[in-house]
Write a protein that holds these residues in place. Sequence first.
Motif, PDB file in Angstrom:
ATOM      1  N   UNK A 148      -4.981  -5.021 -11.381  1.00  0.00           N
ATOM      2  CA  UNK A 148      -5.649  -3.753 -11.114  1.00  0.00           C
ATOM      3  C   UNK A 148      -5.072  -3.123  -9.843  1.00  0.00           C
ATOM      4  N   UNK A 149      -4.899  -1.816  -9.909  1.00  0.00           N
ATOM      5  CA  UNK A 149      -4.400  -1.050  -8.772  1.00  0.00           C
ATOM      6  C   UNK A 149      -5.527  -0.105  -8.356  1.00  0.00           C
ATOM      7  N   UNK A 150      -5.812  -0.045  -7.072  1.00  0.00           N
ATOM      8  CA  UNK A 150      -6.847   0.882  -6.595  1.00  0.00           C
ATOM      9  C   UNK A 150      -6.195   2.231  -6.307  1.00  0.00           C
ATOM     10  N   UNK A 151      -6.754   3.310  -6.848  1.00  0.00           N
ATOM     11  CA  UNK A 151      -6.250   4.665  -6.549  1.00  0.00           C
ATOM     12  C   UNK A 151      -7.449   5.511  -6.135  1.00  0.00           C
ATOM     13  N   UNK A 152      -7.560   5.796  -4.848  1.00  0.00           N
ATOM     14  CA  UNK A 152      -8.738   6.556  -4.385  1.00  0.00           C
ATOM     15  C   UNK A 152      -8.436   7.349  -3.113  1.00  0.00           C
ATOM     16  N   UNK A 153      -9.416   8.174  -2.726  1.00  0.00           N
ATOM     17  CA  UNK A 153      -9.218   9.049  -1.557  1.00  0.00           C
ATOM     18  C   UNK A 153      -9.521   8.312  -0.250  1.00  0.00           C
ATOM     19  N   UNK A 206       2.290  -0.350  -6.250  1.00  0.00           N
ATOM     20  CA  UNK A 206       1.436  -0.648  -5.087  1.00  0.00           C
ATOM     21  C   UNK A 206       0.145  -1.332  -5.536  1.00  0.00           C
ATOM     22  N   UNK A 207      -0.525  -2.003  -4.601  1.00  0.00           N
ATOM     23  CA  UNK A 207      -1.853  -2.564  -4.863  1.00  0.00           C
ATOM     24  C   UNK A 207      -2.933  -1.516  -4.612  1.00  0.00           C
ATOM     25  N   UNK A 208      -2.685  -0.664  -3.617  1.00  0.00           N
ATOM     26  CA  UNK A 208      -3.635   0.405  -3.296  1.00  0.00           C
ATOM     27  C   UNK A 208      -2.844   1.697  -3.104  1.00  0.00           C
ATOM     28  N   UNK A 209      -3.272   2.774  -3.782  1.00  0.00           N
ATOM     29  CA  UNK A 209      -2.631   4.080  -3.618  1.00  0.00           C
ATOM     30  C   UNK A 209      -3.679   5.018  -3.042  1.00  0.00           C
ATOM     31  N   UNK A 210      -3.394   5.545  -1.851  1.00  0.00           N
ATOM     32  CA  UNK A 210      -4.367   6.409  -1.182  1.00  0.00           C
ATOM     33  C   UNK A 210      -3.982   7.871  -1.316  1.00  0.00           C
ATOM     34  N   UNK A 211      -5.011   8.708  -1.450  1.00  0.00           N
ATOM     35  CA  UNK A 211      -4.823  10.163  -1.533  1.00  0.00           C
ATOM     36  C   UNK A 211      -5.735  10.823  -0.507  1.00  0.00           C
ATOM     37  N   UNK A 212      -5.474  12.116  -0.231  1.00  0.00           N
ATOM     38  CA  UNK A 212      -6.297  12.839   0.741  1.00  0.00           C
ATOM     39  C   UNK A 212      -7.671  13.195   0.165  1.00  0.00           C
ATOM     40  N   UNK A 213      -7.681  13.719  -1.062  1.00  0.00           N
ATOM     41  CA  UNK A 213      -8.933  14.233  -1.627  1.00  0.00           C
ATOM     42  C   UNK A 213      -9.285  13.456  -2.889  1.00  0.00           C
ATOM     43  N   UNK A 214     -10.565  13.477  -3.215  1.00  0.00           N
ATOM     44  CA  UNK A 214     -11.028  12.867  -4.457  1.00  0.00           C
ATOM     45  C   UNK A 214     -10.287  13.506  -5.641  1.00  0.00           C
ATOM     46  N   UNK A 215     -10.082  14.835  -5.560  1.00  0.00           N
ATOM     47  CA  UNK A 215      -9.409  15.550  -6.662  1.00  0.00           C
ATOM     48  C   UNK A 215      -7.970  15.062  -6.842  1.00  0.00           C
ATOM     49  N   UNK A 216      -7.292  14.708  -5.752  1.00  0.00           N
ATOM     50  CA  UNK A 216      -5.916  14.210  -5.865  1.00  0.00           C
ATOM     51  C   UNK A 216      -5.897  12.878  -6.614  1.00  0.00           C
ATOM     52  N   UNK A 217      -6.847  12.001  -6.254  1.00  0.00           N
ATOM     53  CA  UNK A 217      -6.911  10.692  -6.911  1.00  0.00           C
ATOM     54  C   UNK A 217      -7.214  10.871  -8.392  1.00  0.00           C
ATOM     55  N   UNK A 218      -8.094  11.811  -8.742  1.00  0.00           N
ATOM     56  CA  UNK A 218      -8.370  11.958 -10.180  1.00  0.00           C
ATOM     57  C   UNK A 218      -7.210  12.611 -10.911  1.00  0.00           C
ATOM     58  N   UNK A 249       0.843  -1.197   0.000  1.00  0.00           N
ATOM     59  CA  UNK A 249       0.000   0.000   0.000  1.00  0.00           C
ATOM     60  C   UNK A 249       0.874   1.240   0.000  1.00  0.00           C
ATOM     61  N   UNK A 250       0.320   2.325  -0.525  1.00  0.00           N
ATOM     62  CA  UNK A 250       1.040   3.605  -0.502  1.00  0.00           C
ATOM     63  C   UNK A 250       0.034   4.683  -0.135  1.00  0.00           C
ATOM     64  N   UNK A 251       0.416   5.609   0.749  1.00  0.00           N
ATOM     65  CA  UNK A 251      -0.465   6.755   1.022  1.00  0.00           C
ATOM     66  C   UNK A 251       0.303   8.055   0.823  1.00  0.00           C
ATOM     67  N   UNK A 252      -0.283   8.945   0.018  1.00  0.00           N
ATOM     68  CA  UNK A 252       0.314  10.242  -0.266  1.00  0.00           C
ATOM     69  C   UNK A 252      -0.304  11.279   0.671  1.00  0.00           C
ATOM     70  N   UNK A 253       0.486  11.796   1.603  1.00  0.00           N
ATOM     71  CA  UNK A 253      -0.082  12.711   2.608  1.00  0.00           C
ATOM     72  C   UNK A 253      -0.268  14.126   2.072  1.00  0.00           C
ATOM     73  N   UNK A 254       0.360  14.420   0.946  1.00  0.00           N
ATOM     74  CA  UNK A 254       0.282  15.784   0.403  1.00  0.00           C
ATOM     75  C   UNK A 254      -0.575  15.757  -0.876  1.00  0.00           C
ATOM     76  N   UNK A 255      -0.891  16.910  -1.456  1.00  0.00           N
ATOM     77  CA  UNK A 255      -1.741  16.879  -2.649  1.00  0.00           C
ATOM     78  C   UNK A 255      -1.041  16.169  -3.817  1.00  0.00           C
TER      79      UNK A 255
END
Length: 496
Positions: free
Chosen positions: A248-253, A192-204, A163-169
């Motif tokens: 498939x990789x999940x990329x979401x907020x 990564x299998x899952x990439x996390x972002x803070x906001x929906x806009x970051x993921x898009x 997993x990966x989480x991006x704490x910044x935009x």
Amino acid sequence: MTSTTSGTYDFIVVSNRLPVDRVVGADGSASWTRSPGGLVTALEPVMKQNEGAWIGWGGQPDLELDPFDSDGIRIIPVALTALEIEQYYEGFSNDTLWPLYHDVIAPPSYHREWWDSYVEVNQRFADAAAVAAAPGAVVWIQDYQLQLVPKLLRGIRPDLTIGFFNHIPFPPYGIYSQLPWRTQIIEGLLGADVIGFQRVADASNFQRAVRRLKGYATKGYQVEVPIVDASPGVRVYGEIKRQGSFRTVVARAFPISIDSASFEELARTPEVQERAKQIRAELGNPRTVMLGVDRLDYTKGITHRLKAYGELLAEGKLSSEDVTLVQVANPSRERVQAYMALRDDIELTVGRINGDYGTIAHVPISYQHHGFPRDEMVALYLAADVMLVTALRDGMNLVAKEYVACRFDDGGVLILSEFAGASDELKRALLVNPHDIDGVKEAILQAIAMPKSERSARMRSLRKRVLEHDVSRWSRDFLDVLESRAHHGSEGHRLS
Ligand code: G6P
């Protein structure tokens, strides 16, 4: 490193900094103290219930240390040389990626030696994780300093769930595309299998960069990544897709939060409440106490806030007899030029405002260039009638959530920048565009004059959100999705 030997840890967190600080005593002896971040609080139970380990840098040059235990957490230090601190940490992480990802508020510098150092250090973190991880372990990598680690780690240990989480935009493509190494970073993250972002806009923004740079398809939260890399040919990708050999990789907020209950608990202690009263008294019991709490960083909009406040004083709409602004500016990244320049700018402005509008008894700004222990911070939050968060861009802004969590009295007004991730959730704050100085001035006056009933109605709604969505819920949500991706039914480790 090419070895595929595995270690014994089932759950590994990898972050640039370790969750402990090294303190050297007067006698020269070194010890470690836990740094109080929410991330470690949230992950501690998961670490303890599983064989958990934390991999990171000890914060000083050339610290070659063996792994050790700290309050039940296994700590695995990664050493950085003085040159790597300059090129990988201060350089590429904080003078290239940081300004680029924060909408180029400051101009990013692009240096090939910095990039080389970033690649080398990311490889070292990936190697450390590859050695420590048990077969099928779950590894969670944190933040922009380590974006290449997912791919590098998968290359050595394809058995892991990553997993990966991006704490910044994550910036819009028009900005992101400046980066000379934009494709390598995207490829790094897609390991990564899952990439996390803070906001929906970051993921898009991220998904758009994937489509533009790699030509991969995205659908909802998912990105289809060919198992054999098709780059640069989208045509080849089409072929691979027909054969069905892609993952498939999940990329979401997943908006991060704080340990809300522990902030509230501290705020409810008589000592802290007493201290809050004392702070107001020490400030001369002004009618209104306003508060800003930030790392001293150009993304935080401190100068915009000061400008708005200075104008209100100049126009006589506020006076230093009635209002005091306490500005806590935590020293940060002090060897990076943009941070030195910002400090000069802020301190010049503070000096001018205090000189122009202060009296012997009252200074308009109480400026604190240092951090405070958590109980003093909570007392400050309780003492503040108005909290000013005017970031020009911020991944989340946890200070806004801390203020809300502490106000069990439903008192206080939060002024919050719409450019902070927290504004997606904290909709009943007074939302401002910090570039619009007149708008910030109006919000300050509105906050000061706000009737008690409106203040408490707003604060109640903010508190509901922050107390229900705390950091342990955040980590649970992320880890649930990560585990559900774990090899789709094969032998991946299940966290307990
Ligand atoms: C931000 C980043 C973190 C970083 C922190 C402090 O919150 O997202 O990754 O640790 O700033 O910055 P520093 O450079 O001192 O670690």
